[in-house]
Each structure stands twice: as C-alpha cells, then as structure tokens.
Design a protein around this motif. Structure first.
Motif, short mmCIF file in Angstrom:
data_model
loop_
_atom_site.label_atom_id
_atom_site.label_comp_id
_atom_site.label_asym_id
_atom_site.label_seq_id
_atom_site.Cartn_x
_atom_site.Cartn_y
_atom_site.Cartn_z
N GLN A 55 14.77 32.28 -0.19
CA GLN A 55 13.80 33.11 -0.89
C GLN A 55 13.67 34.52 -0.30
O GLN A 55 13.11 35.41 -0.92
CB GLN A 55 12.42 32.43 -0.90
CG GLN A 55 11.75 32.28 0.47
CD GLN A 55 11.97 30.90 1.05
OE1 GLN A 55 13.04 30.34 0.94
NE2 GLN A 55 10.92 30.36 1.66
N ASP A 56 14.20 34.72 0.89
CA ASP A 56 14.18 36.04 1.51
C ASP A 56 15.51 36.77 1.36
O ASP A 56 15.71 37.84 1.94
CB ASP A 56 13.82 35.93 3.00
CG ASP A 56 12.41 35.41 3.21
OD1 ASP A 56 11.51 35.84 2.46
OD2 ASP A 56 12.20 34.59 4.12
N GLN A 58 18.38 35.72 2.47
CA GLN A 58 19.27 35.45 3.60
C GLN A 58 20.20 34.29 3.25
O GLN A 58 19.76 33.27 2.71
CB GLN A 58 18.45 35.09 4.85
CG GLN A 58 17.48 36.17 5.27
CD GLN A 58 18.18 37.46 5.66
OE1 GLN A 58 19.17 37.45 6.40
NE2 GLN A 58 17.68 38.58 5.15
N LYS A 123 11.09 33.07 -4.25
CA LYS A 123 9.93 33.54 -3.49
C LYS A 123 8.66 33.45 -4.31
O LYS A 123 7.57 33.19 -3.79
CB LYS A 123 10.15 34.97 -2.99
CG LYS A 123 9.05 35.45 -2.04
CD LYS A 123 9.46 36.70 -1.32
CE LYS A 123 8.36 37.17 -0.38
NZ LYS A 123 7.95 36.12 0.58
N ALA A 133 6.58 29.44 5.11
CA ALA A 133 7.99 29.81 5.26
C ALA A 133 8.59 29.36 6.59
O ALA A 133 9.81 29.35 6.74
CB ALA A 133 8.16 31.31 5.10
#
Length: 204
Positions: A55-56, A58, A123, A133
C-alpha cells in the motif's frame, strides 16, 4: 627468580591464546550472523519467488517476511461482501492476542486483482479499516503470479463478466519459515477457536 619469570611468561602466553580463541569465536559467529540465512525448508511457500507491491508502493519478495509467523489471505479492494469479512476475521484474531503477541504476527492480504489494486487503492482500504501498518500489509502480485499463489493458499477464484470475482475465502497461518501450520474458512468477528489456538502456539 628465573623460574618465576618463565612461569609468568607462560601464563601471559596462555592468557593471550585464550583471548585470541575467544576473539576468533566471536568473529566466526559474526560472519555466520552476517551471512546468508539458512536454506528454506522444503515445504516453505517462500520457495516461490513472489514480488509484492504494498500500500506504500514498496515492492519486495514475500520471502522477506520470513522471521515471524504470518496470517495470509487473498482479497480484492472493490469487493463489497466477502473481503470485508476477511479483514474482520483478521481483526477478530488480533483481539484474541495481547500486545506482545500482536507484534509478533504479520497479516498479509494479497490481491487477486492487481490491475485495479494499485497502491492507492490498497492504502484507501487500509486507512478506511484503520489497519495498523506495522502489522498489516495489503499488497498486489504480478498478474502472472495470481493463480500460482492462489493455488498455494488453496484459494479458488473466477473473474466474472462484470469485473468482480467469485472466490473462496480463507486465512492461512504460516510459520516463521513460510510453512503452512493451519487454515480456517470461518470468516467474521467470531474466530475459529482452534485456529486462534494454532496462532497463539506459533507465537510462543
């Protein structure tokens, strides 16, 4: 006097030898610790190379999660019925754990719809459901990997004409090396007691 001096020198040499041996042991331990981790067990799901984008935004192979037990499920963000229950199930299991146990457990939700489940969509769900998270990861695999990982986790799915999915649901417990320990298909706010017991046992 001469004998005393020789005896002292012998003691010093012995002391030096012991120090060197201890230093060598520490160095060897450091090399082992800094080297590659031991090979994965034969039945580890992490034998499969599976890059996941979270969600980031990465991207990392799911094998990077090795080291602590994981709850793993498949979902997709636009699902209105079953998938929210999957999240509820993960939260319900968390509530059965104390704070220390919660920190030892990772929860990984893998999308079966990577074309639409970009980091922004993932996200949005994580924020809306208030998912911590530090413990929860929502991630999408490559499109070509969806069927493979679904097969490993025992998830059946079918893309419908309207873009939704008909799919089974399950939470799968992996040990720290990616081996399946337990599985439950009971979804909702009342978790399967046997599955919760398996989770707690894995966290000991």
């Amino acid at each position: 006097m001469t004998r005393t001096i020789r005896k002292g020198l012998s003691t010093n040499r012995w002391f030096t030898l012991v120090v060197l041996l201890l230093a060598g042991s520490v160095f060897s331990a450091g090399v082992i610790a800094a080297g590659k981790p031991p090979p994965l067990p034969a039945h580890s799901l992490y034998q499969l190379t599976l890059p996941l984008t979270d969600q980031d935004g990465q991207t990392a192979d799911w094998g990077a999660r090795r080291g602590k037990p994981q709850l793993v499920a498949m979902f997709y963000t636009s699902c209105k019925f079953i998938c929210p229950l999957i999240v509820d199930s993960g939260k319900a299991i968390e509530r059965q754990l104390d704070a220390k146990q919660q920190q030892k457990l990772g929860i990984l939700l893998i999308s079966m719809d990577p074309k639409r489940d970009v980091p922004k969509a993932l996200k949005s769900v994580a924020d809306k459901r208030k998912l911590d998270a530090t413990r929860w990861t929502l991630a999408s695999p490559r499109q070509d990997d969806v069927r493979t990982v679904a097969g490993l986790l025992g998830i059946r799915y079918r893309l419908l004409a309207d873009g939704e999915f008909n799919h089974s649901s399950a939470l799968v417990l992996l040990d720290a090396n990616g081996r399946i320990l337990a599985r439950t298909e009971k979804m909702g706010s009342q978790p399967d007691p046997e599955f919760v017991a398996a989770v707690k046992n894995a966290l000991r």
